[in-house]
Design a protein around this motif. Structure first.
Motif, PDB file in Angstrom:
ATOM      1  N   SER A 510      -5.591  16.086 -57.906  1.00  0.00           N
ATOM      2  CA  SER A 510      -4.413  15.588 -58.347  1.00  0.00           C
ATOM      3  C   SER A 510      -3.297  15.823 -57.057  1.00  0.00           C
ATOM      4  O   SER A 510      -3.385  16.566 -56.411  1.00  0.00           O
ATOM      5  CB  SER A 510      -3.881  16.553 -59.342  1.00  0.00           C
ATOM      6  N   LYS A 511      -2.551  14.850 -57.069  1.00  0.00           N
ATOM      7  CA  LYS A 511      -1.571  14.637 -55.969  1.00  0.00           C
ATOM      8  C   LYS A 511      -0.233  15.469 -56.327  1.00  0.00           C
ATOM      9  O   LYS A 511       0.478  15.781 -55.497  1.00  0.00           O
ATOM     10  CB  LYS A 511      -0.967  13.349 -55.935  1.00  0.00           C
ATOM     11  N   LEU A 512      -0.253  15.908 -57.668  1.00  0.00           N
ATOM     12  CA  LEU A 512       0.828  16.767 -57.985  1.00  0.00           C
ATOM     13  C   LEU A 512       0.771  18.129 -57.752  1.00  0.00           C
ATOM     14  O   LEU A 512      -0.632  18.788 -57.794  1.00  0.00           O
ATOM     15  CB  LEU A 512       1.102  16.550 -59.545  1.00  0.00           C
ATOM     16  N   SER A 513       1.495  19.021 -57.450  1.00  0.00           N
ATOM     17  CA  SER A 513       1.638  20.356 -57.393  1.00  0.00           C
ATOM     18  C   SER A 513       1.581  21.056 -58.775  1.00  0.00           C
ATOM     19  O   SER A 513       1.682  20.585 -59.722  1.00  0.00           O
ATOM     20  CB  SER A 513       2.905  20.611 -56.627  1.00  0.00           C
ATOM     21  N   GLU A 514       1.443  22.468 -58.569  1.00  0.00           N
ATOM     22  CA  GLU A 514       1.196  22.948 -59.898  1.00  0.00           C
ATOM     23  C   GLU A 514       2.584  23.018 -60.605  1.00  0.00           C
ATOM     24  O   GLU A 514       2.559  22.704 -61.739  1.00  0.00           O
ATOM     25  CB  GLU A 514       0.983  24.292 -59.641  1.00  0.00           C
ATOM     26  N   ASP A 515       3.903  23.114 -59.978  1.00  0.00           N
ATOM     27  CA  ASP A 515       5.125  22.999 -60.628  1.00  0.00           C
ATOM     28  C   ASP A 515       5.252  21.708 -61.267  1.00  0.00           C
ATOM     29  O   ASP A 515       5.844  21.380 -62.428  1.00  0.00           O
ATOM     30  CB  ASP A 515       6.308  23.304 -59.495  1.00  0.00           C
ATOM     31  N   GLU A 516       4.809  20.867 -60.553  1.00  0.00           N
ATOM     32  CA  GLU A 516       5.137  19.364 -60.901  1.00  0.00           C
ATOM     33  C   GLU A 516       4.388  18.821 -62.077  1.00  0.00           C
ATOM     34  O   GLU A 516       4.609  18.237 -63.042  1.00  0.00           O
ATOM     35  CB  GLU A 516       4.757  18.132 -59.994  1.00  0.00           C
ATOM     36  N   THR A 517       2.978  19.351 -62.190  1.00  0.00           N
ATOM     37  CA  THR A 517       2.081  19.367 -63.366  1.00  0.00           C
ATOM     38  C   THR A 517       2.575  19.932 -64.436  1.00  0.00           C
ATOM     39  O   THR A 517       2.590  19.230 -65.609  1.00  0.00           O
ATOM     40  CB  THR A 517       0.823  20.037 -62.907  1.00  0.00           C
ATOM     41  N   LYS A 518       3.257  21.048 -64.283  1.00  0.00           N
ATOM     42  CA  LYS A 518       3.709  21.862 -65.523  1.00  0.00           C
ATOM     43  C   LYS A 518       4.911  21.155 -66.071  1.00  0.00           C
ATOM     44  O   LYS A 518       5.424  20.915 -67.183  1.00  0.00           O
ATOM     45  CB  LYS A 518       4.262  23.304 -65.040  1.00  0.00           C
ATOM     46  N   ALA A 519       6.126  20.530 -65.331  1.00  0.00           N
ATOM     47  CA  ALA A 519       7.231  19.794 -65.660  1.00  0.00           C
ATOM     48  C   ALA A 519       6.760  18.572 -66.119  1.00  0.00           C
ATOM     49  O   ALA A 519       7.321  18.331 -67.238  1.00  0.00           O
ATOM     50  CB  ALA A 519       7.962  19.480 -64.357  1.00  0.00           C
ATOM     51  N   LEU A 594       8.378  11.378 -63.016  1.00  0.00           N
ATOM     52  CA  LEU A 594       8.867  12.443 -62.329  1.00  0.00           C
ATOM     53  C   LEU A 594       9.701  12.608 -61.521  1.00  0.00           C
ATOM     54  O   LEU A 594      11.045  13.502 -61.404  1.00  0.00           O
ATOM     55  CB  LEU A 594       7.700  13.319 -61.582  1.00  0.00           C
ATOM     56  N   SER A 595      10.054  11.689 -60.808  1.00  0.00           N
ATOM     57  CA  SER A 595      11.168  11.177 -59.728  1.00  0.00           C
ATOM     58  C   SER A 595      12.576  10.717 -60.158  1.00  0.00           C
ATOM     59  O   SER A 595      13.532  10.638 -59.531  1.00  0.00           O
ATOM     60  CB  SER A 595      10.539  10.746 -58.572  1.00  0.00           C
TER      61      SER A 595
END
Length: 637
Positions: A510-519, A594-595
């Motif tokens: 995944s390109k997303l970080s853990e925080d981005e995935t949670k959000a 997300l952005s």
């Protein structure tokens, strides 16, 4: 003249006959004509071995209606009876003359096709008649004719008669509650139903035909105009039956056209030709002949049934053959004839009869062998007919274990791009690419090419084969295959993302970080209704769809099986449809969601993406579809 009492054990035998001997009173005509046929075939055998000096000739059975006199006549030219034989075979109820005859002439059963049900069969006449007469003369030289009369009580009279020609005439004085049997149309329909293929010609009135020896002359008048004289007509016997139907002949005597003609004879209102036929012909360990036809099939398992006609020595028994022939073959059409099938018993008795069970097993094997030979002889033709016959073959694979074992040689598995494989061919074709990380072979299939198009595209882009399995019992079939074949599973192509259907070792990151995935997860749960969708975040190829809706294979399959009669699946049929929403965390759209700075725009992008995924699955309807279209127009302004 002699008088006496019929030899019965109870006084009320006739009321019992009238009420309980047969469930349907119309059977009496079948019984009496069967007896006449029996007597004629016996005479044929005796003359052939020199035990009767009578000239066999070309005998027929005649049925005559005397509406004014309220009488029905059934006349045969068989061996007839002496007064002593009338005493023995008529007055001793249920004593079968055919049994004694067959004991004496062992080969007669095979050679002459004797039906052999006189006894109680004759007494079926009293279901519709208030009085019955028999006028009969034996084929034996020097014998006198006899006249037997009974009015439905145990009393009878037996006296000498004036009859000079060989054979038997039965006269039924029709009762007031059975006058329908004095109508020509009613008797004609019964003769067509029960006696259409009796082995002796049956005459029912006369008819006019064109004189074959007359060719109408053409002349010219004074003005030179041509005129043709009327065609001459001749009156001939109206023979209502075909004594030599196709199934009584050897397959070597028949061409394809003969089989097609016989199909039309069986089903005059059927205009489509059958796809192919199977000729049954066996004399050990039981006797059975017949012809089964594969018509063009629909996917309705019930609409096809009750088209096979069951006969005993060319006497119609029933067209409700369920439990007598294998259930999956009740969707076929045609004729089965066996002297080993009891004529006058209930269907439940037939189903439990040992001979009938052997017959059912034989038919299963014979059909499987014929399908295999057709497949081997002309595979291209067999493939072209697959859609029209697959429902029978798949049903057979599910319901008959022996058929399932044989079907590996000819059952086909078509792909979405029109190729056909046997199971072995399919296994060898896909095992290299479609074996997952746990060494299990995953067989992908679709049920609707248009509705599942995007999923099919995703699978074929990876070089996977996708089968086209769309019959109503496919869920049952793949369940059977999974439990029988080693280390395989079936997965409908829209059951999950393709990388999840066939899991390999190399999974995307995944390109997303853990925080981005949670959000993202929290944001999706706020917008997407949890009662309809289970959200799954998956790292997939960036070019894959951002939002994809799938339905869990197990739940969907159980619901489908319940809809087509899967016992024990009722609990699944009542459950609401649940779908998975797979969100590709590597897609550009997810990054944009997300952005995006405003909550309102995020929700709008999520809703629009969800509705696009729902639209692709046919799940967007009514008000939600209207809102989607309106929103889409606003977005492109």
């Amino acid at each position: 003249m002699s008088k006496g009492k019929i030899n019965v054990s109870v006084e009320n035998i006739f009321p019992l006959i009238k009420k309980f001997l047969y469930s349907d009173h119309e059977i009496f005509l079948r019984e009496l004509i069967s007896n006449g046929t029996d007597a004629t075939l016996k005479l044929k055998h005796l003359t052939s071995i020199g035990e009767s000096k009578s000239d066999y000739g070309n005998p027929k059975i005649e049925v005559k209606i005397d509406k004014e006199g309220k009488k029905l006549h059934i006349i045969d030219q068989g061996l007839g009876m002496t007064a002593e034989e009338v005493e023995k075979y008529i007055n001793q109820v249920a004593f079968s003359g055919a049994e004694e005859f067959l004991d004496k002439y062992k080969d007669a059963a095979k050679d002459s096709g004797i039906i052999g049900h006189f006894g109680l069969g004759f007494y079926s006449a009293f279901m519709v008649a208030e009085k019955v007469e028999i006028i009969t003369k034996s084929h034996k030289d020097g014998t006198k004719a006899a006249h037997w009369t009974c009015d439905g009580s145990p009393e009878f009279t037996l006296e000498e008669a004036d009859k000079t020609d060989r054979g038997t005439e039965i006269i039924l004085h029709i009762a007031e509650d059975s006058t329908e049997f004095l109508e020509e149309a009613r008797i004609g329909s019964l003769l067509s139903k029960y006696n259409k293929f009796m082995p002796i010609p049956i005459k029912f009135g006369t008819k006019e035909i064109n004189d074959p020896e007359h060719t109408p002359a053409t002349t010219k008048d004074a003005e030179g105009k041509e005129t043709t004289e009327p065609q001459k007509k001749i009156t001939v016997d109206n023979i209502i039956n075909n004594p030599n139907p196709a199934w009584t002949k050897q397959p070597t005597e028949l061409e394809d056209e003969n089989y097609k003609s016989f199909y039309q004879e069986l089903y005059p209102a059927q205009f489509e030709e059958p796809l192919f036929h199977i000729h049954l012909n066996v004399d050990y360990p039981f006797n059975l002949t017949g012809i089964l036809y594969f018509p063009k099939m629909t996917n309705d398992l019930n609409v096809q049934k009750d088209k096979i006609q069951l006969y005993q020595n060319q006497v119609f028994v029933t067209d409700n053959v369920e439990g007598i022939v294998p259930e999956f073959l009740t969707m076929l059409r045609g004729v089965i004839d066996s002297p080993d099938i009891p004529l006058n018993v209930s269907r439940s008795y037939l189903q439990a009869d040992g001979a009938v069970k052997k017959i059912s097993s034989y038919i299963t094997r014979k059909v499987a062998d014929k399908l295999k030979s057709l497949f081997n002889a002309n595979r291209e033709d067999f493939e072209s007919k697959w859609d029209d016959i697959k429902i029978v073959i798949e049903y057979g694979m599910l319901s008959e274990e022996k058929f399932f074992e044989k079907a590996d040689a000819f059952a086909l598995y078509p792909t979405v791009d029109g190729k056909f494989y046997t199971y072995e061919e399919l296994f060898n074709k896909i095992k290299a690419k479609q074996t997952d990380k746990d060494d299990k072979l995953v067989i992908l299939y679709a049920s609707n090419k248009d509705e599942q198009h995007s999923y099919i595209e995703a699978a074929t882009a990876k070089g996977y084969e996708v089968l086209m399995l769309d019959s109503p019992i496919v869920s049952h079939l793949i369940q059977k295959l999974e439990s029988t074949k080693e280390n395989i599973s079936f997965a409908r192509v829209d059951g999950d993302h393709i990388d999840n259907l066939i899991k390999k070792e190399d999974t995307a990151i995944s390109k997303l970080s853990e925080d981005e995935t949670k959000a993202l997860d929290e944001l999706l749960k706020e917008v997407i209704p949890s009662e309809k969708f289970t959200v799954q975040l998956e790292a997939m190829d960036s070019s894959a769809s951002p939002f994809m809706i799938t339905q869990p294979e197990f739940m969907r399959r159980m619901k489908e099986m319940q809809q087509t009669g899967g016992g024990g699946m009722q609990m699944f049929g009542n459950m609401p449809d649940m779908h998975n929403l797979i969100v590709n965390t590597n897609s550009e759209l997810v990054s944009e969601i997300l952005s995006t700075k405003t909550k309102k725009k995020q929700e709008r992008l999520i809703t629009q993406s969800l509705d696009l995924a729902r639209l692709s699955q046919g799940l967007l309807k009514g008000e939600e579809l209207t809102n989607f279209i309106k929103r889409s127009y606003e977005m492109i302004k």
